[in-house]
Scaffold this active site. Sequence first.
Site, PDB file in Angstrom:
ATOM      1  N   LYS A  79       6.337 -32.951   2.671  1.00  0.00           N
ATOM      2  CA  LYS A  79       7.300 -34.766   2.394  1.00  0.00           C
ATOM      3  C   LYS A  79       6.224 -35.303   4.772  1.00  0.00           C
ATOM      4  O   LYS A  79       6.470 -34.716   5.097  1.00  0.00           O
ATOM      5  CB  LYS A  79       8.478 -34.631   2.724  1.00  0.00           C
ATOM      6  CG  LYS A  79       8.892 -35.921   3.287  1.00  0.00           C
ATOM      7  CD  LYS A  79      10.497 -36.342   2.565  1.00  0.00           C
ATOM      8  CE  LYS A  79      11.211 -37.816   2.807  1.00  0.00           C
ATOM      9  NZ  LYS A  79      12.603 -37.912   2.794  1.00  0.00           N
ATOM     10  N   SER A 154      14.102 -40.922  -1.051  1.00  0.00           N
ATOM     11  CA  SER A 154      13.011 -41.386  -0.383  1.00  0.00           C
ATOM     12  C   SER A 154      11.899 -40.385  -0.682  1.00  0.00           C
ATOM     13  O   SER A 154      11.014 -40.621  -0.403  1.00  0.00           O
ATOM     14  CB  SER A 154      13.062 -40.887   1.351  1.00  0.00           C
ATOM     15  OG  SER A 154      13.729 -39.835   1.848  1.00  0.00           O
ATOM     16  N   SER A 178      18.188 -37.902  -0.565  1.00  0.00           N
ATOM     17  CA  SER A 178      16.418 -37.811  -0.824  1.00  0.00           C
ATOM     18  C   SER A 178      15.121 -36.734  -1.395  1.00  0.00           C
ATOM     19  O   SER A 178      14.323 -36.793  -1.399  1.00  0.00           O
ATOM     20  CB  SER A 178      16.142 -38.242   0.746  1.00  0.00           C
ATOM     21  OG  SER A 178      16.975 -39.530   0.866  1.00  0.00           O
TER      22      SER A 178
END
Lengths: 488, 95
Positions: A79, A154, A178
């Site tokens: 990420k 997210s 997330s």
Amino acid sequence: MDLYKLTAHELHDKLVSKEISSVELTENVYSRIDEVEDKVQAYVTLDKENAMAQAAKVDAKIAAGEAIAPLAGIPGAIKDNICTKGLLTTCSSKMLSNVVPIYDAHVIKKLRADDAIFTGKTNMDEFAMGSTTESSYFHKTYNPWNLERVPGGSSGGSAAAIAAGEAIWSLGSDTGGSIRQPASFNGCVGIKPTYGRVSRYGCVAFASSLDQIGPITRDVTDAALVLNTICGKDEHDSTSLPVDVPDFTKALRADVKGLRIGLPKEYYGEGVDPKVKAEIEKAVKTYESLGAEIVDVSLPHTEYAVITYYIIAPAEASANLARYDGVRYGFRAANATSAPEMTRLSRTEGFGPEVRRRIMLGTYVLSSGYYDAYYKKAMQVRTLIRRDFNEAFEKCDMLLTPTSPVVAYPVDGKMDPLSIYMLDVTTIPVNMAGLPGISIPCGFADGMPVGMQLIGKVLDEETVLRAAYTFEQATDFHKAMAPLGGNK
Amino acid sequence: MKVTVKDVEHIAGLSRLTIPESEMEKFTEQFNQILNYADILEKIDTEGIEPTPYVLPISNAFREDVPQPGVTHEEALENAPAVYNDGFKVPRVIE
């Protein structure tokens, strides 16, 4: 052979037996990326050159007869809020769009030490503030199960990459769901460890009392393997817990006999899509048939969790994001005539609307006159939310809930911020209490994956992993492949 | 209305942000929507309840006080938007 479809533990066996090489595997994953990335858009940055060099090193080790770690030579996606030395780390924000970190996050250091390979950095909601990956400064990411729908967020890029075969494993971060919600939307396994299990050093700070890094994978075994690598005490993070890390793969036993599974009634209310609820209820039946004991419990403060989160997280974010001043790194607006003006213009142009909204909300609830009414009150309600869990865990060993009340919804759904916030009601309380939570695939509704969430006691990842593994062994949901259908 | 356009301008100032005039009305409306929703917290009696800023039982984290290599001068400047000699360059600070 489509190596990109396999799990890390299957690929490890093939590497060790010399049936395949890491170079071959890494090439295979990049050709899959070439094939589907223009549809899915899971990545912000790719790093093929370094990945291939790393793969060759692992192959040399294997050829020399050296023992290799379980993730050695296996490509994973990171990420884009986790710092990678020498590789762009943008947080999907214009503010950090040109920042190349000068150090590795703790988790990256550990993964490098195990010779893991990094394909690149995945797309996310800007500064991890969002549930759809639509607020990325660069581009949206599309759900591989239906390209007309969001991948969640997210960590939407990290989950979509796994579902589309663009990485074998990935890292996400979870402040209010997330990791778990995008894992659920993409038919993946995603675990948020106990707060303090994994060092946050080098993870761009959003809400420091809630943030936690964790894996997104194709199955529970891979999640346990990544956890084994990334967990552990780190002196660079003052909230890192000084506790021993068990070998999580030892918890993977297909056995839930006598396990008491609690169903919190507040998570099965009106807001849950009946089709999602039906799949969760089938999963409960499966556990029952495997010998688990189902217990009804109540978490009475659940309805207050979302607003409590939207006071606490923005408050912490407004403090954490105060560092972006256009001076030392990141975006700087041109043409300012004074330093204060430069800071204000850089922040206004560098942050997107959702980030600005949360900074301001946080500033407001911390400002004099409102601190007690909002921030202190929210921290007190947080205590009550924790107590709810403690009381529920007197009656059961873990909890089972839908990961999200809905399946992935259409891109550009035009929902107002509050309606989107409300959908996080099933994941937020877990962060508020610092508990471990996993999402695993348990069915389909309207052709989209449904995820169930298993919530454990503090530091009891092992029980949720065991229960998740048991379900996985008894079902085939984790084996389904995303069709990349629908028109974007 | 919990906050007016004027309040939002003030909060923006504290946050070192500017809300464009074209977005101001919608922004204020969404801000109020969230704050109005926070009213449900008033239903809960929190008298005497300890706040939870962090969930961990640890209060201080110590390590051995041994010097370790830190960030070098060059590294610290690597991502700077503007550099002058050995420092960060910024526009005039005092009018």
